[in-house]
Design an enzyme around this catalytic site. Structure first.
Site, PDB file in Angstrom:
ATOM      1  N   CYS A  66      -1.469   8.950   2.249  1.00 22.24           N
ATOM      2  CA  CYS A  66      -1.138   8.421   0.879  1.00 22.24           C
ATOM      3  C   CYS A  66      -2.213   9.010  -0.276  1.00 22.24           C
ATOM      4  CB  CYS A  66      -0.560   6.998   0.527  1.00 22.24           C
ATOM      5  SG  CYS A  66      -1.912   5.908   1.672  1.00 22.24           S
ATOM      6  N   GLU A 110       0.944  -1.182   0.044  1.00 25.73           N
ATOM      7  CA  GLU A 110      -0.105   0.014  -0.111  1.00 25.73           C
ATOM      8  C   GLU A 110       0.993   1.146   0.063  1.00 25.73           C
ATOM      9  OE1 GLU A 110      -1.703   3.151   0.129  1.00 25.73           O
ATOM     10  OE2 GLU A 110      -2.001   2.741   2.491  1.00 25.73           O
TER      11      GLU A 110
END
Length: 481
Positions: free
Chosen positions: A291, A257
Site C-alpha cells: 500500500c 490500514e
C-alpha cells in the site's frame, strides 16, 4: 535447503477454521493456485455460520482469561510463540511463495520479520501504562487522586491481506494478545495457506483455548465485524472494503490500514544515486503490491534527465522470474486478474499520452517493470492505487503546489522526499497531510515498531505493537475522594 538455486515445492496445505482450540472444516473447499504455474498448492475450507458462532463464543470466553493474565505471562507466551514461528519460518516462507507468487527471498524475509514483530509485542505487554491526572487545578478536584488506566477491549476481529499474510497477521495477533484480548483472525482467501502454518506454530507454543480463532472466506466477514461480541475491528486492505466496514459497524472502534499512491520526491539537491536505487527497488519489490509502494515520483526539472537515466538503469538490473528461484527478486502479482487490471491502467495512460519508458507487458500473472513519463495527474495510473510494478515520473519546478495537491487528495498514507535541505524537510513534515513523511527515504519505508498508518481515505489508527495496543485497549478513569 536455503542455498539451493531453486526451492522445491511442499506438500499441499489445507487451511481450516480454528474454533476454540479445535480445527474444523465443514464448509466448501476452494483451490488455492500457484499464480506462476497455475498448479493447485492447497485448499481453503470456507467457514460456516456455525463455525462463526463457535469462534465468537470461544473468543468471548477466552477474553476474560486473557484479561486476567498478568503482563509478564503474556510476554512469556508471546516469546514462546515467536520461537515457534521462527522454528517454522522456512516452511512458512516456501508455502507463501507458492500461494502468493512472491519471490522466495522476500518470503523468507517476511517469515523472519513475523517472530521479530511478536517479540516487540512481548516487550510491550509489560509496558501498558495509564497516567496520573492532577486535579488540584480546580476547587472541586482539590485533595482528590485521579488516574487513567488502560484495559483490554475484549474480542478483536482482524482481517488481513494477501501481500504480507504472515507478518501482518503477527501485527494483529501479537498486539491483541499482548494487550490481554482474544482474537478472531480472517486471512485473505488469496493467501490462507501460509497463515495456516503460522497459526499452527502459534498453537504449538501453548495459548489459552479460544484466545486465537481463525475463520476463512469473505462471505463470513460482514457477520463477523458487525457481531456485538466483537469489540474492535482491525482491517488491512483496500479502501472500498475499509469504507464498507466502517459504515457497517456503528460506534464500534475500528483500525483501518488502507491504500495510497506512494508519492516520493527527488529534489534538485538530492543524493540521486541513493534516490534512484531506493525508488526503483521500492516500486518493484513485491511486484508493487504494497500500500506504500513507490508509485508517483516527483522529480525536480533540474535533475529530470540524470535521475531518469539512473532510475532506468536500476530497474533494468532487477530480476523478475520464477518465485521459487532464489535468484529472482520479483515474482508475480497475486493472480492473473490483478495483472490484467494493472495492464489496463497502463494502457489507458499510454492511450492518453503517457510515454512508456520500460515494460508494459504481461505474461500470465507476471507484469514487467513498467515506468511511465509525461503522466498527467488525472490519469488513474497516477491518481488511483495501482498495486503493481508500475511507477510514474512527473517533474516540477515549484514543490509547494505538489505538497498542497497531496494534502488535498483523498490519500494520506506515507510520503518520501530526497533532499539535503533541512528547511524543505521541515516544510514537508509540517505541510504534507499524510500518516508519515520519510526524509531521504521512499514512501515504502517501514520498521515494525513504528506507528504505521494513514489519514483521510488511507486509514485510521496505527499498526506497530505499541500503537496497535493503544487502539486495542480502552481508557478507564477513576477518582479517590
Amino acid at each position: 535447503m536455503v542455498n539451493e538455486d531453486r526451492v522445491t515445492s511442499v506438500a499441499p496445505v489445507l487451511a481450516r477454521s480454528l474454533v476454540g482450540g479445535s480445527w474444523c472444516g465443514e464448509g466448501a473447499q476452494i483451490d488455492i493456485r500457484d499464480p506462476y504455474r497455475g498448479a493447485v498448492v492447497g485448499r481453503m475450507c470456507v467457514s460456516t455460520p456455525a463455525e462463526l458462532s463457535g469462534a465468537l463464543a470461544a473468543a468471548k470466553a477466552a477474553s476474560a482469561v486473557m484479561a486476567a493474565m498478568p503482563g509478564y505471562e503474556r510476554a512469556a507466551m508471546l516469546q514462546r510463540i515467536a520461537d515457534s514461528v521462527a522454528a517454522n519460518a522456512e516452511e512458512i516462507a516456501r508455502i507463501m511463495a507458492l500461494e502468493t507468487g512472491k519471490a522466495i527471498a522476500d518470503c523468507r524475509t517476511e517469515a523472519a520479520r513475523a517472530p521479530a514483530t511478536l517479540r516487540l509485542c512481548a516487550e510491550e505487554a509489560v509496558r501498558i501504562q495509564g497516567e496520573h491526572v492532577p486535579l488540584d487545578g480546580s476547587a472541586v478536584g482539590a485533595g482528590k487522586i485521579a488516574m487513567v488506566m488502560r484495559f483490554p477491549v475484549g474480542v478483536v476481529a482482524a482481517i488481513t491481506p494477501f501481500n504480507a499474510p504472515v507478518n501482518l497477521a503477527a501485527h494483529k495477533l501479537g498486539p491483541a494478545l499482548a494487550a490481554g484480548n482474544a482474537i478472531i483472525l480472517k486471512p485473505s482467501p488469496k493467501a490462507p495457506l501460509s497463515t495456516q502454518k503460522f497459526i499452527e506454530a502459534v498453537l504449538d507454543a501453548g495459548i489459552p483455548e479460544g484466545a486465537v480463532n481463525v475463520l476463512h472466506g469473505d462471505d463470513i466477514a460482514p457477520a463477523l465485524v458487525t457481531d456485538p461480541n466483537v469489540d474492535l475491528v482491525s482491517f488491512t486492505g483496500s479502501i472500498p472494503v475499509g469504507k464498507k466496514i466502517r459504515s457497517s459497524i456503528g460506534l464500534k472502534p475500528v483500525v483501518l490500514e488502507l491504500g495510497g499512491v506512494g508519492p516520493t520526491f527527488v529534489h534538485h539537491d538530492a543524493d540521486l544515486v541513493a534516490a534512484a536505487k531506493a525508488s526503483a527497488r521500492n516500486a518493484m519489490q513485491l511486484a508493487g503490491q504494497s500500500c506504500a509502494s513507490v508509485q508517483n515520483i516527483y522529480m525536480h526539472s533540474g535533475v529530470r534527465e540524470e535521475f531518469t537515466e539512473m532510475l532506468l538503469h536500476e530497474v533494468d538490473s532487477i530480476r523478475f522470474g520464477d518465485p521459487l528461484d532464489v535468484a529472482t527478486e520479483v515474482g508475480t502479482l497475486i493472480d492473473e486478474a490483478a495483472a490484467v487490471r494493472v495492464m489496463g491502467m497502463v494502457e489507458r495512460a499510454v492511450d492518453a499520452g503517457a510515454q512508456l519508458l520500460r515494460g508494459g507487458s504481461r505474461t500470465g500473472a507476471q507484469v514487467s517493470a513498467t515506468i511511465l513519463s509525461d503522466v498527467h495527474p488525472s490519469m488513474d495510473v497516477a491518481s488511483q492505487e495501482v498495486f503493481g510494478p508500475t511507477v510514474t515520473l512527473q517533474q516540477y519546478q515549484e514543490i509547494e503546489p505538489i505538497f498542497r495537491k497531496i494534502s488535498e487528495s483523498p490519500f494520506g498514507l506515507q510520503c518520501g522526499i530526497y533532499t539535503n535541505s533541512l528547511d524543505l524537510s521541515l516544510a514537508a513534515i509540517r505541510s504534507l497531510r499524510t500518516g508519515g513523511v520519510i526524509v531521504n527515504g521512499t514512501s515504502r519505508w517501514r520498521s515494525d515498531q513504528m506507528p504505521y498508518g494513514g489519514v483521510k481515505d488511507s486509514g485510521a489508527g496505527r499498526e506497530g505493537p505499541k500503537f496497535a495496543m493503544r487502539d486495542m485497549t480502552e481508557e478507564r478513569f477513576f477518582v479517590f475522594n
